[in-house]
Design an enzyme around this catalytic site. Structure first.
Site, PDB file in Angstrom:
ATOM      1  N   LYS A 251      33.237  -9.967  47.231  1.00 65.04           N
ATOM      2  CA  LYS A 251      34.228  -9.819  47.799  1.00 65.04           C
ATOM      3  C   LYS A 251      35.285  -9.251  47.546  1.00 65.04           C
ATOM      4  O   LYS A 251      36.496 -10.070  48.133  1.00 65.04           O
ATOM      5  CB  LYS A 251      34.322 -10.911  49.144  1.00 65.04           C
ATOM      6  CG  LYS A 251      32.871 -11.688  49.171  1.00 65.04           C
ATOM      7  CD  LYS A 251      33.542 -13.147  50.423  1.00 65.04           C
ATOM      8  CE  LYS A 251      31.863 -13.491  50.503  1.00 65.04           C
ATOM      9  NZ  LYS A 251      30.816 -13.866  49.332  1.00 65.04           N
ATOM     10  N   ARG A 252      35.699  -7.902  47.438  1.00 69.39           N
ATOM     11  CA  ARG A 252      36.207  -7.818  46.364  1.00 69.39           C
ATOM     12  C   ARG A 252      37.835  -6.677  47.550  1.00 69.39           C
ATOM     13  O   ARG A 252      36.636  -6.245  48.423  1.00 69.39           O
ATOM     14  CB  ARG A 252      36.188  -6.704  45.126  1.00 69.39           C
ATOM     15  CG  ARG A 252      35.955  -8.009  43.914  1.00 69.39           C
ATOM     16  CD  ARG A 252      36.919  -8.413  43.553  1.00 69.39           C
ATOM     17  NE  ARG A 252      35.711  -8.813  41.881  1.00 69.39           N
ATOM     18  CZ  ARG A 252      35.614 -10.282  41.893  1.00 69.39           C
ATOM     19  NH1 ARG A 252      35.767 -10.657  42.607  1.00 69.39           N
ATOM     20  NH2 ARG A 252      35.151 -10.266  40.111  1.00 69.39           N
TER      21      ARG A 252
END
Length: 287
Positions: free
Chosen positions: A95-96
């Protein structure tokens, strides 16, 4: 093969299920494993041996490895390699979301075949702008990998932001889906970009018609989602003559399946049962 083609083939061959590898401390305790890199490695070994030959996709959650520092990252590298050696695709759940050179560095870390963390796909957050994710999209093109963009997540706290309206009246979640769909236009059999829409977000009114990509649908089991909820998620999103984009749904279950460990046979049976339940539910809404 493109990521879209590889994912389509994997689901056709193995069935519609992604199993999360989430070594929660509570699960490690329940499995009788010490909270250490050694216990982490044993946890992952059990999961890989139980399901990596069976399911289409495995999804390690990076945070549970990072908490052990460099030794945990080494276990993550090994786990990714073992999953892929057994024929499963790997979606690395990180989830960058960032901008410029930082986004490029993240993209190369997770999608470049020369990286020890190289995976088939990665999850990203669009809340610095979908355009800020272009380094991930570019890396996916260069390396034939995939990217899943958060759109309508399964956590209740996300709904206030994701259901907010843009200037043209669409929800933020719908705007994200539409921007991803535009980048997938014309791809065969589906595009390399997907969205994350939680199973429990099925009533959020997100229109997936024309996505021409995959929907990673977490939330089965521990978060309250059921295979039957998949119908609400995709029932009205099968494409039309004017917008023929395909939607490949990839339900994801983590704690519900992992709770059957550490017995590999029980883990395997739980994965098979969930996979079949998802197959039946999705067949009811197939075009």
């Amino acid at each position: 093969m493109s990521f879209g083609a590889r994912l389509t083939a994997a689901v056709a061959s193995r069935g519609p299920l992604c199993v999360g590898i989430d070594p929660h401390s509570s699960l490690m305790d329940a499995w009788g494993l010490e909270r250490s890199p050694h216990g982490l490695a044993r946890f992952c070994q059990i999961v890989v041996e139980a399901v990596a030959d069976t399911v289409a996709v495995l999804k390690p959650q990076s945070a549970f490895f990072e908490r052990y520092g460099s030794a945990g990252i080494a276990v993550l590298e090994s786990t990714i390699r073992q999953c892929r050696e057994r024929g499963a695709l790997v979606v690395l759940d990180v989830k960058r979301g960032d901008i410029g050179s930082t986004a490029s560095a993240y993209a190369e870390a997770y999608l470049d075949p020369d990286s020890p963390l190289s995976s088939d796909a990665v999850t990203v957050s669009p809340y610095l702008g979908v355009g800020a994710l272009e380094p991930f999209f570019d890396a996916a093109i260069r390396h034939d990998r995939g990217v899943f963009v958060l759109a309508a997540t399964s956590n209740p706290d996300g709904r206030a932001l994701q259901a907010a309206r843009t200037a043209d009246g669409r929800t933020v979640a719908q705007d994200i889906v539409d921007q991803v769909a535009a980048r997938n236009a014309g791809a065969e059999p589906i595009g390399r970009l997907g969205v994350v829409v939680g199973v429990t977000a099925g009533q959020a009114g997100v229109d997936l018609t024309g996505l021409n990509g995959a929907v990673l649908a977490p939330g089965l089991g521990a978060q309250g989602g059921r295979p039957e909820d998949l119908a609400a998620l995709v029932g009205g999103s099968r494409g039309t003559a004017d917008a023929p984009g395909r939607v490949l749904v990839l339900p994801s279950s983590s704690r519900e399946i992992l709770s059957h460990g550490p017995d590999p046979a029980a883990l395997h049976a739980a994965a098979i049962a969930t996979q079949e339940a998802c197959r039946v539910a999705l067949s009811a809404v197939s075009p």
